[in-house]
Scaffold this active site. Structure first.
Site, short mmCIF file in Angstrom:
data_model
loop_
_atom_site.label_atom_id
_atom_site.label_comp_id
_atom_site.label_asym_id
_atom_site.label_seq_id
_atom_site.Cartn_x
_atom_site.Cartn_y
_atom_site.Cartn_z
CB ALA A 185 -9.86 50.61 2.75
CB THR A 203 -12.80 43.97 -14.73
OG1 THR A 203 -12.69 44.90 -15.81
CG2 THR A 203 -11.68 42.95 -14.88
CG ASP A 204 -15.51 46.16 -18.86
OD1 ASP A 204 -14.40 46.26 -18.33
OD2 ASP A 204 -16.15 47.14 -19.31
CD GLU A 205 -9.63 46.81 -18.24
OE1 GLU A 205 -8.49 46.34 -18.41
OE2 GLU A 205 -9.83 47.98 -17.87
CE1 TYR A 228 -7.46 45.02 -12.59
CE2 TYR A 228 -8.35 45.53 -14.76
CZ TYR A 228 -8.54 45.32 -13.40
OH TYR A 228 -9.80 45.41 -12.86
CB ALA A 248 -3.48 38.49 -18.02
CE LYS A 286 -10.40 41.71 -11.06
NZ LYS A 286 -10.64 41.79 -9.58
CB VAL A 339 -6.40 62.81 -24.27
CG1 VAL A 339 -7.21 61.83 -25.10
CG2 VAL A 339 -7.32 63.68 -23.41
CG ASN A 356 -11.11 57.55 -23.35
OD1 ASN A 356 -12.02 57.02 -22.72
ND2 ASN A 356 -10.00 56.90 -23.67
P1 NAD Z 1 -9.05 50.39 -5.83
O1 NAD Z 1 -7.70 50.33 -6.43
O2 NAD Z 1 -9.69 51.70 -5.57
O3 NAD Z 1 -9.07 49.60 -4.44
C1 NAD Z 1 -8.45 48.35 -4.26
C2 NAD Z 1 -8.48 48.05 -2.76
O4 NAD Z 1 -7.87 46.77 -2.56
C3 NAD Z 1 -7.68 49.07 -1.93
O5 NAD Z 1 -8.37 49.39 -0.75
C4 NAD Z 1 -6.39 48.31 -1.62
O6 NAD Z 1 -5.76 48.75 -0.43
C5 NAD Z 1 -6.90 46.89 -1.52
N1 NAD Z 1 -5.85 45.89 -1.76
C6 NAD Z 1 -4.96 45.86 -2.78
N2 NAD Z 1 -4.16 44.80 -2.65
C7 NAD Z 1 -4.57 44.13 -1.54
C8 NAD Z 1 -4.15 42.93 -0.91
N3 NAD Z 1 -3.13 42.21 -1.37
N4 NAD Z 1 -4.82 42.53 0.21
C9 NAD Z 1 -5.84 43.27 0.71
N5 NAD Z 1 -6.26 44.42 0.16
C10 NAD Z 1 -5.64 44.83 -0.97
O7 NAD Z 1 -9.96 49.47 -6.76
P2 NAD Z 1 -11.47 49.64 -7.23
O8 NAD Z 1 -11.51 50.47 -8.45
O9 NAD Z 1 -12.32 49.95 -6.06
O10 NAD Z 1 -11.76 48.13 -7.71
C11 NAD Z 1 -12.26 47.16 -6.79
C12 NAD Z 1 -12.49 45.85 -7.54
O11 NAD Z 1 -13.40 46.08 -8.62
C13 NAD Z 1 -11.23 45.28 -8.17
O12 NAD Z 1 -11.27 43.88 -8.02
C14 NAD Z 1 -11.34 45.65 -9.64
O13 NAD Z 1 -10.68 44.72 -10.46
C15 NAD Z 1 -12.85 45.61 -9.83
N6 NAD Z 1 -13.39 46.48 -10.89
C16 NAD Z 1 -13.04 47.82 -10.93
C17 NAD Z 1 -13.63 48.62 -11.90
C18 NAD Z 1 -13.31 50.10 -12.00
O14 NAD Z 1 -13.73 50.76 -12.96
N7 NAD Z 1 -12.60 50.69 -11.05
C19 NAD Z 1 -14.55 48.09 -12.81
C20 NAD Z 1 -14.85 46.72 -12.73
C21 NAD Z 1 -14.28 45.94 -11.76
O1 DAU Z 2 -13.41 48.43 -17.53
C1 DAU Z 2 -13.24 48.20 -16.16
C2 DAU Z 2 -11.85 48.63 -15.78
O2 DAU Z 2 -11.85 50.06 -15.84
C3 DAU Z 2 -11.42 48.18 -14.40
O3 DAU Z 2 -11.36 46.78 -14.38
C4 DAU Z 2 -10.06 48.76 -14.04
O4 DAU Z 2 -9.70 48.41 -12.72
C5 DAU Z 2 -10.12 50.27 -14.16
O5 DAU Z 2 -8.85 50.82 -13.93
C6 DAU Z 2 -10.63 50.68 -15.54
O6 DAU Z 2 -9.67 50.41 -16.57
P1 DAU Z 2 -9.40 51.43 -17.79
O7 DAU Z 2 -8.05 51.20 -18.28
O8 DAU Z 2 -10.51 51.41 -18.76
O9 DAU Z 2 -9.54 52.82 -16.96
P2 DAU Z 2 -8.62 54.13 -16.95
O10 DAU Z 2 -9.35 55.11 -16.09
O11 DAU Z 2 -7.20 53.85 -16.65
O12 DAU Z 2 -8.71 54.61 -18.45
C7 DAU Z 2 -9.96 54.89 -19.07
C8 DAU Z 2 -9.68 55.32 -20.51
O13 DAU Z 2 -9.01 56.59 -20.48
C9 DAU Z 2 -8.76 54.38 -21.26
O14 DAU Z 2 -9.15 54.35 -22.62
C10 DAU Z 2 -7.38 55.04 -21.14
C11 DAU Z 2 -7.73 56.52 -21.11
N1 DAU Z 2 -6.81 57.39 -20.34
C12 DAU Z 2 -6.53 57.05 -19.05
C13 DAU Z 2 -5.67 57.82 -18.30
C14 DAU Z 2 -5.33 57.42 -16.87
C15 DAU Z 2 -6.26 58.54 -20.91
O15 DAU Z 2 -6.55 58.87 -22.08
N2 DAU Z 2 -5.42 59.30 -20.15
C16 DAU Z 2 -5.09 58.98 -18.88
O16 DAU Z 2 -4.27 59.72 -18.27
#
Ligand code: NAD
Ligand code: DAU
Length: 331
Positions: free
Chosen positions: A9, A119-121, A143, A145, A147, A199, A242
Site C-alpha cells: 500500500a 536501496t542504493d543507500e 535507515y 543501516a 536496510k 533545500v 538537488n
Molecule cells: P513507503 O514509505 O511509501 O511505503 C512503505 C509501505 O510499507 C507503506 O505502505 C507502509 O504502510 C508499509 N509498512 C511500513 N511498516 C510496515 C510493517 N511493519 N509491516 C507492514 N507494512 C509496513 O516506501 P517506498 O518508497 O514505497 O519504499 C518501498 C521499499 O523500497 C522500501 O523497502 C524502501 O527501502 C525501498 N526503496 C525505496 C526507494 C525510494 O526512492 N523510495 C528507493 C530504493 C528502495
Molecule cells: O536512494 C534511495 C533512497 O532514496 C531510498 O532508499 C529512501 O527510502 C528514499 O527516502 C530516498 O532517500 P533520500 O534521502 O535520497 O531521499 P529524500 O527524498 O529524502 O532526499 C533526496 C535529496 O533531497 C537528499 O539529498 C536530501 C534532499 N532534501 C530532501 C528533503 C526531504 C532536501 O534538500 N530538502 C528536503 O526537504
C-alpha cells in the site's frame, strides 16, 4: 504467480501491485500495516482484484495468514524516510530488520522464493564512478543501516538454509503516489501552494533518479529471472543535483525561484549516489523513462490528483512538517 506483496500500500509497492495484476495476471495478496505512509487509496484502482490483509510484517500471526496460498514473497514493507530515522530509529529497527526476519522464517518454513526490495543507500556515498553489487556495504544513516542489516540477513538465509532469495537495490524513485515527505513530491506540493522550498545544505547533493514504473519492472525481472543468492542494482538513467531538480519543478509548476530557501543540512548527508545496473540489464531490464519526461508526468499527476494529497497535507503531515522544518506550511 501467487504473490505476497508486503508493503503493497506504499508508493513503490502499489505501483508494483498494479503492474503485476494488470500486465502479468498475477494473484496478489497485500500485507500492509498502513503506517502514515501506507494508504489503501494508493491501490484504489486494483483493490477489488487483490486480497488485502491489514497487519505488520513483524507479527508472525499476520504473516502466516497473509502468506497462505502464495508461492513467493516480495518485501517492500519498510520505514523509508532518512530524516525520520535520524529523529527516531527504533521503528526502523523493528520493521526493517525484525520484520524481515519474520518474513524470511515464513519463506523458509514453506520453501518460498523471497525477493527483498533494497536501496542504493546500503553502499553509502560515492564521489566518482558507480557502485556495483560487489562494492562494500557502508551505510550512513540509521535507515540505511537497517536496510543493510536486512540485506545481510537475507543473504545469510540463502547461504545457511539454501532459501531462494534475491535482492533488488533501487536508486531514488519518483512518480505518482509518493508521500510528500520525500524531496520531489514535497517540492511539487510546496511550489503549487506557493510555500517555501526547503533545500538542505548547498543543494549540490546528487541523486540517481528512477521513475517508479521502471523500478517495478526491474523488481519483476529479479523476481522472475534473478539467480538465487544474488543481488541486482536497479539505477535510474539520470543523475541530478538537488538544485537542478527543484529548479525544474518550479518551472513546471509555474512558480517563482524566490521560493527556494536553503536550510540546515541533514546530519551525515550522503553527497552522491550512483548505481551500475549492468547485471540487471543482462537479465533484459532497462529504464524507459528519462528524468525530463518523468518529472513532467509527475508534476502533472500531482496537479491533477488533489483528491490524493489534500487529505495528507491537511492532516498529521502538517505536524511532522512543523516539527521537522521548524515552521508551519503557510497554505
Ligand atoms: P513507503 O514509505 O511509501 O511505503 C512503505 C509501505 O510499507 C507503506 O505502505 C507502509 O504502510 C508499509 N509498512 C511500513 N511498516 C510496515 C510493517 N511493519 N509491516 C507492514 N507494512 C509496513 O516506501 P517506498 O518508497 O514505497 O519504499 C518501498 C521499499 O523500497 C522500501 O523497502 C524502501 O527501502 C525501498 N526503496 C525505496 C526507494 C525510494 O526512492 N523510495 C528507493 C530504493 C528502495
Ligand atoms: O536512494 C534511495 C533512497 O532514496 C531510498 O532508499 C529512501 O527510502 C528514499 O527516502 C530516498 O532517500 P533520500 O534521502 O535520497 O531521499 P529524500 O527524498 O529524502 O532526499 C533526496 C535529496 O533531497 C537528499 O539529498 C536530501 C534532499 N532534501 C530532501 C528533503 C526531504 C532536501 O534538500 N530538502 C528536503 O526537504
Amino acid at each position: 504467480m501467487r504473490l505476497l506483496v508486503c508493503g503493497g500500500a506504499g508508493f513503490i509497492g502499489s505501483t508494483f501491485v498494479r503492474l503485476r495484476v494488470r500486465q502479468h495476471g498475477d494473484t496478489v495478496t497485500v500485507l500492509d500495516k498502513l503506517t502514515y505512509a501506507g494508504r489503501q487509496e494508493n491501490l484504489h484502482d486494483v483493490i477489488d482484484d487483490i486480497r488485502f490483509v491489514h497487519g505488520a510484517i513483524e507479527d508472525p500471526v499476520a504473516v502466516a495468514d497473509a502468506v497462505a496460498g502464495c508461492d513467493a514473497i516480495v518485501n517492500f514493507a519498510a520505514e523509508t524516510h532518512v530524516d525520520r530515522s535520524i529523529s527516531g530509529p527504533e521503528a526502523f529497527i523493528i520493521t526493517n530488520m525484525q520484520g524481515t526476519h519474520v518474513l524470511l522464517e515464513a519463506a523458509r518454513e514453506r520453501g518460498l522464493r523471497y525477493v527483498q526490495v533494497s536501496t542504493d543507500e546500503v553502499y553509502g556515498s560515492i564521489d566518482e564512478g558507480s557502485f556495483t553489487e560487489r562494492s562494500p556495504l557502508q551505510p550512513s544513516s540509521p535507515y540505511s543501516a537497517t536496510k543493510t542489516g536486512a540485506d545481510l540477513l537475507v543473504a545469510s538465509y540463502f547461504h545457511t538454509y539454501g532459501l531462494p532469495t534475491v535482492i533488488c537495490r533501487g536508486s531514488n524513485n519518483y512518480g505518482p503516489y509518493q508521500y510528500p515527505e520525500k524531496l520531489i513530491p514535497l517540492m511539487i506540493l510546496n511550489a503549487l501552494a506557493g510555500d517555501p522550498l526547503p533545500v538542505y545544505g548547498d543543494g549540490r547533493n546528487v541523486r540517481n533518479w528512477l521513475f517508479v514504473e521502471d523500478f517495478g519492472a526491474g523488481i519483476g525481472q529479479v523476481l522472475e529471472r534473478g539467480a538465487p543468492g544474488e543481488a541486482y542494482n536497479c539505477g535510474g538513467p539520470d543523475e541530478c543535483e538537488n538544485l537542478t531538480v527543484v529548479t525544474r519543478i518550479l518551472e513546471l509548476a509555474g512558480a517563482d525561484h524566490s521560493l527556494i530557501e536553503f536550510v540546515t543540512d541533514r546530519p551525515g548527508h550522503d553527497r552522491r549516489y550512483s548505481l551500475s545496473s549492468e547485471k540487471l540489464r543482462a537479465l533484459g531490464w532497462q529504464p524507459r523513462v528519462h528524468f525530463e519526461e518523468g518529472i513532467e508526468r509527475t508534476v502533472r499527476w500531482y496537479r491533477d490528483n488533489a483528491w490524493w494529497w489534500e487529505p495528507i497535507r491537511s492532516g498529521a503531515y502538517r505536524e511532522y512538517y512543523e516539527r521537522h522544518y521548524g515552521r508551519a506550511l503557510k497554505s
